[in-house]
Design a protein around this motif. Structure first.
Motif, mmCIF file in Angstrom:
data_model
loop_
_atom_site.group_PDB
_atom_site.id
_atom_site.type_symbol
_atom_site.label_atom_id
_atom_site.label_comp_id
_atom_site.label_asym_id
_atom_site.label_seq_id
_atom_site.Cartn_x
_atom_site.Cartn_y
_atom_site.Cartn_z
ATOM 1 N N ALA A 119 0.831 -1.209 0.000
ATOM 2 C CA ALA A 119 0.000 0.000 0.000
ATOM 3 C C ALA A 119 0.864 1.256 0.000
ATOM 4 O O ALA A 119 0.523 2.255 -0.652
ATOM 5 C CB ALA A 119 -0.927 -0.007 1.212
ATOM 6 N N VAL A 120 1.983 1.239 0.708
ATOM 7 C CA VAL A 120 2.877 2.403 0.743
ATOM 8 C C VAL A 120 3.441 2.664 -0.651
ATOM 9 O O VAL A 120 3.454 3.806 -1.136
ATOM 10 C CB VAL A 120 4.011 2.182 1.764
ATOM 11 N N PHE A 121 3.919 1.621 -1.333
ATOM 12 C CA PHE A 121 4.432 1.794 -2.696
ATOM 13 C C PHE A 121 3.343 2.327 -3.625
ATOM 14 O O PHE A 121 3.581 3.231 -4.430
ATOM 15 C CB PHE A 121 4.957 0.463 -3.232
ATOM 16 N N GLN A 122 2.147 1.755 -3.503
ATOM 17 C CA GLN A 122 1.059 2.184 -4.375
ATOM 18 C C GLN A 122 0.658 3.625 -4.072
ATOM 19 O O GLN A 122 0.342 4.392 -4.989
ATOM 20 C CB GLN A 122 -0.136 1.251 -4.201
ATOM 21 N N VAL A 152 0.286 8.236 4.384
ATOM 22 C CA VAL A 152 -0.329 7.632 5.568
ATOM 23 C C VAL A 152 -1.841 7.504 5.380
ATOM 24 O O VAL A 152 -2.443 6.462 5.694
ATOM 25 C CB VAL A 152 0.001 8.449 6.824
ATOM 26 N N LEU A 153 -2.485 8.552 4.843
ATOM 27 C CA LEU A 153 -3.937 8.513 4.653
ATOM 28 C C LEU A 153 -4.331 7.448 3.623
ATOM 29 O O LEU A 153 -5.280 6.690 3.831
ATOM 30 C CB LEU A 153 -4.443 9.890 4.210
ATOM 31 N N PRO A 270 4.532 -4.578 -9.986
ATOM 32 C CA PRO A 270 5.819 -4.045 -10.461
ATOM 33 C C PRO A 270 5.720 -2.597 -10.905
ATOM 34 O O PRO A 270 6.664 -1.813 -10.713
ATOM 35 C CB PRO A 270 6.172 -4.966 -11.638
ATOM 36 N N GLN A 271 4.583 -2.222 -11.483
ATOM 37 C CA GLN A 271 4.420 -0.848 -11.936
ATOM 38 C C GLN A 271 4.422 0.112 -10.755
ATOM 39 O O GLN A 271 5.117 1.132 -10.769
ATOM 40 C CB GLN A 271 3.124 -0.710 -12.718
ATOM 41 N N TYR A 272 3.649 -0.212 -9.716
ATOM 42 C CA TYR A 272 3.606 0.657 -8.546
ATOM 43 C C TYR A 272 4.976 0.758 -7.882
ATOM 44 O O TYR A 272 5.435 1.846 -7.512
ATOM 45 C CB TYR A 272 2.587 0.132 -7.528
ATOM 46 N N VAL A 273 5.616 -0.389 -7.717
ATOM 47 C CA VAL A 273 6.894 -0.416 -7.005
ATOM 48 C C VAL A 273 7.963 0.357 -7.774
ATOM 49 O O VAL A 273 8.677 1.196 -7.208
ATOM 50 C CB VAL A 273 7.330 -1.878 -6.758
ATOM 51 N N VAL A 274 8.078 0.092 -9.080
ATOM 52 C CA VAL A 274 9.104 0.764 -9.880
ATOM 53 C C VAL A 274 8.825 2.260 -9.966
ATOM 54 O O VAL A 274 9.747 3.085 -9.860
ATOM 55 C CB VAL A 274 9.175 0.138 -11.290
#
Length: 429
Positions: A119-122, A152-153, A270-274
């Motif tokens: 969720a943090v990466f996204q 955080v939200l 992978p898209q969110y993380v990269v």
């Protein structure tokens, strides 16, 4: 027995169903409210990512109940939860993990930590697509503080959506099904109105192929949703007069529509993380952009990855749903066996072979009728929803079947009535 009328629905026999419907309605309202709560400090329209990235985001939004293009408290939807669930199953699949017998509390805690990480990466990825307002109050004012508050939200919203889904699974009807069904309906209403039905010959041919795929999916989804392979089971403790009655049913599509939803959720990870890494570390932004440009449904890499995930997850979820090992153990302990198959490991091998065969056939069907139409996305990028319609219909019908089965299980008790009254009292009544 006749079908229950609306008046009969008020009978005490339907009390559990009424309670579950009420809880589901409450959780759905909470989900709708969260989707409308804006995230402070985020402004402007979404900065359009690369075409390839947008394709994955659009498809993942429908499958996970998220909304990347309208930032709200619940914009991340169930994406982090679904990603964590499937990644955890992959990480702990195998003999070593089974033999470790990890406590359920430890499993839940670790899976939740993985969900928060995703969720943090996204959240970072979503935040980077909007204008961020500086925090003008507090001791930590500035852009960094604003970004921390936003992440955080959004992460808290993803956790809240997962909690609502879990509570709906415990107290209501359908679990995550209700939220994804809502997203499918809303997306269909907003997209089908702008789909042109006329064009050049190539467009008409594409429209015809998609229409045929939709017809096949609807036909098999409606008439074959509960089709099953029945394996005859012999039970030592049952009189021989009952031979032929006992069987083990295996659905012809053991995985249902889960491979489509989870394949899209995994494809988006992978898209969110990269993308998030490229935003946090500016030196890596250029390589991240190159990867994102190649990771889409219209690119060979992204499209091939989606088809492979679709087929592999069909087998994975088929084995997970039937669980040949556990089924074979239960049959051995209860004195049951298949015709000509000894109990124990031979039964497990026999059952696994049939589940894998059915799952491969189902996976081939999903790839052909729901995956291959997306190959036209590169030629018609603005018609992605139309090209993904066969898959959307497959998910919609699959979720409806799950909901119908859950309601049918609840209705079993309403088909019988019990009375401790005497015979004279019953005759008088």
């Amino acid at each position: 027995m006749s079908r229950p009328t609306l008046a009969a629905f008020a009978d005490d026999r339907f009390a559990e169903l009424r309670a579950k419907l009420a809880w589901s309605a409450l959780f759905l309202v909470a989900f709708l409210v969260g989707r409308e709560l804006p995230i402070p400090l985020l402004h402007g329209s979404v900065t359009e990512p690369s075409a390839a990235s947008a394709q994955v985001l659009s498809a993942a939004n429908v499958a996970t109940g998220g909304n990347f293009y309208s930032p709200s408290l619940f914009s991340l939807g169930l994406g982090p939860w679904m990603g964590a669930a499937i990644l955890w199953r992959f990480l702990f699949l195998g003999k070593i993990a089974r033999d470790r017998r990890i406590p359920e509390e430890t499993v839940t805690r670790a899976r939740n930590i993985l969900m928060v990480g995703l969720a943090v990466f996204q959240a970072i990825s979503l935040m980077a697509s909007y204008q961020v307002e500086d925090l003008a109050w507090g001791p930590f004012s500035g852009p960094l503080a604003s970004e921390i508050v936003i992440v955080v939200l959004l992460t808290a919203g993803a956790v809240a959506v997962a909690w609502l889904a879990q509570r709906n699974d415990d107290l209501g009807l359908g679990g995550v099904t209700m939220f994804i069904l809502y997203q499918i309906v809303i997306t269909a209403m907003s997209n089908l109105e702008v789909v042109p039905l006329e064009g050049d010959w190539d467009y008409d041919r594409m429209l015809l192929l998609v229409g045929l795929a939709c017809l096949v999916v609807v036909f098999l989804g409606v008439f074959g949703g509960n089709a099953e392979l029945r394996l005859h089971v012999n039970k030592v403790a049952i009189d021989s007069g009952f031979i032929g009655v006992s069987y083990l049913p295996i659905k012809l599509n053991p995985a249902g529509a889960s491979p489509i939803m989870y394949a899209l959720a995994l494809l988006a990870i992978p898209q969110y993380v990269v993308h998030a890494i490229g935003q946090v570390f500016p030196a890596l932004e250029a390589p991240a952009d190159r990867f994102l440009a190649s990771w889409g449904l219209s690119t060979p890499l992204g499209f091939t990855a989606y088809l492979v995930l679709l087929f592999a997850l069909s087998i994975f979820f088929g084995l997970f749903t039937v669980s040949p090992r556990d089924t074979a153990d239960r049959m051995r302990d209860s004195g049951s066996y298949f015709d000509g198959v000894p109990p124990g490991r031979p039964t497990r091998v026999f059952l696994r072979a049939r589940v894998v065969m059915l799952s491969m056939l189902a996976g081939g069907f999903l790839v052909t009728f729901t995956g291959l139409p997306l190959g036209f996305v590169g030629e018609y990028p603005d018609r992605q929803y139309l090209l993904g319609l066969p898959g959307t219909l497959m998910v919609f019908l699959g979720l409806l079947w799950l909901l119908q089965e859950e309601i049918a299980d609840l209705m079993i008790g309403t088909r019988y009535s019990f009375s401790f009254a005497s015979g004279a009292e019953r005759r008088a009544a």
